[in-house]
Design a protein around this motif. Structure first.
Motif, mmCIF file in Angstrom:
data_model
loop_
_atom_site.group_PDB
_atom_site.id
_atom_site.type_symbol
_atom_site.label_atom_id
_atom_site.label_comp_id
_atom_site.label_asym_id
_atom_site.label_seq_id
_atom_site.Cartn_x
_atom_site.Cartn_y
_atom_site.Cartn_z
ATOM 1 N N ASN A 183 -3.394 -4.226 11.673
ATOM 2 C CA ASN A 183 -4.047 -4.747 10.145
ATOM 3 C C ASN A 183 -3.021 -4.536 9.175
ATOM 4 O O ASN A 183 -3.132 -3.648 8.126
ATOM 5 N N GLY A 212 -5.874 -9.113 8.470
ATOM 6 C CA GLY A 212 -7.215 -8.719 8.397
ATOM 7 C C GLY A 212 -8.300 -10.021 7.922
ATOM 8 O O GLY A 212 -9.501 -9.788 7.849
ATOM 9 N N LEU A 229 -8.224 -5.727 15.741
ATOM 10 C CA LEU A 229 -7.075 -5.023 15.281
ATOM 11 C C LEU A 229 -7.062 -3.681 15.375
ATOM 12 O O LEU A 229 -7.969 -3.074 16.036
#
Length: 353
Positions: free
Chosen positions: A283, A288, A299
């Motif tokens: 991430n 993201g 993630l």
């Protein structure tokens, strides 16, 4: 309009691939692609696309008086309407030279989250006062520019990298009993491929069957091969080396992994998603924004081997139908957000300012 795109080198990498994609555009503008250093795969492809490439082949470590002199002479001879610099070395030398040469419009771009020491933070805080706009390819990069390089919000623009959609092809899930894992990356420390290998060794001990294909080159190539031997993964890891069109070498993949410590906008991740491959990424950077957990991918936190291990065990347990659905959802989300046409539209608004 004459537009000069200045970067550090024109060999291979995310920025270089983006410039290759832009060079495919046929419009009324004159595009010139210039590198402070040498050329390579990207320079060759840009020329094949009918655009002019200029390689200054000069020293570009900050600061280089020679690079500034060469650029001043180049800008004065070319008399561009716009100079767009990308990356730390190109930004430093390009900004200084463009101001000396009296370039009409200057745009500078940070392509990732830099590892700047205090002096460089101060230096770029001064330099970034001169461009008309400073671009970032992801929100975290923009946040860094405002917090550490004092770029004003009025001057900052977030423009994600484009993804070439017209030439993309769907990559199917594998039919083999082994789980096929793919990474396309520069083989450098920041990509943390070491972490992937350590986790794969644990999965092997846990009885998981997989194949790991690694496409790319870089200064960690030999070190990674040595680590593969040390972890007894030699028969499970396939180093493909550098490929100009990496996804054309992939027939099937069940999962793409991006395990970087830091990123801006990862072209490889976006291209894997648009190919329909389910994706797992740290991430960082734009990941993201690109991935919604369990919907368009997964993630993990950067540098978290334990988290990566458990996430991979979870993904290994999923039915192929679920994996295919995640891959398709990721593909649709990328196609809707990151087209080359939209990228160019945003650039032209800035160039015409």
């Amino acid at each position: 309009m004459k537009i000069i795109r200045l970067c550090t080198v024109l060999d291979f990498g995310g920025l270089e691939q983006r410039l290759v994609n832009i060079s495919k555009v046929e419009d009324e503008h004159e595009w010139v692609f210039c590198a402070l250093g040498n050329g390579g795969a990207a320079a060759t492809q840009i020329e094949k696309n009918g655009k002019r490439v200029v390689l200054l082949e000069t020293e570009f470590r900050i600061p280089s008086i020679k690079a500034i002199q060469r650029l001043v002479e180049f800008f004065k001879n070319e008399r561009p309407d716009v100079v767009h610099t990308s990356g730390a070395e190109a930004n430093f030398h390009g900004i200084v030279a463009a101001k000396i040469a009296g370039v009409k419009r200057l745009v500078s771009e940070e392509i990732g989250i830099p590892n700047q020491k205090f002096l460089h933070k101060v230096l770029f805080s001064v330099l970034y006062r001169f461009p008309s706009y400073v671009l970032a390819n992801a929100l975290p990069v923009g946040k860094y520019l405002t917090e550490f390089n004092s770029v004003s919000l009025a001057k900052l623009r977030i423009i994600p990298n484009p993804v070439e959609l017209s030439s993309s092809r769907t990559i199917k899930l594998s039919d083999d009993p082994e789980f096929h894992i793919l990474t396309v990356s520069r083989l450098t420390a920041v990509k943390n491929i070491d972490g992937i290998l350590r986790v794969l060794a644990r999965l092997k001990k846990a009885g998981k069957a997989f194949k790991f294909t690694l496409i790319g080159d870089g200064d960690h190539f030999q070190g990674l091969k040595d680590l593969v031997d040390e972890l007894a993964l030699k028969d499970l890891v396939d180093f493909k080396g550098y490929r100009g069109d990496p996804f054309s070498a992939v027939e099937a993949a069940d999962l793409f992994i991006l395990n970087s410590f830091t990123e801006g906008f990862s072209n490889a991740l976006a291209e894997a998603m648009v190919a329909g491959i389910p994706c797992l990424a740290t991430n960082v950077g734009a990941a993201g924004d690109m991935i919604q957990e369990n919907e368009t991918g997964w993630l993990v936190q950067p540098g978290d081997d334990e988290g990566l291990f458990h996430k991979l065990r979870f993904i290994f347990s999923l039915d192929r139908e679920i994996l295919a659905k995640v891959g398709q959802s990721g593909k649709e989300s990328i196609r809707g957000k990151y087209s080359l046409q939209e990228h160019l539209h945003q650039l032209m608004e800035i160039y015409n300012g």
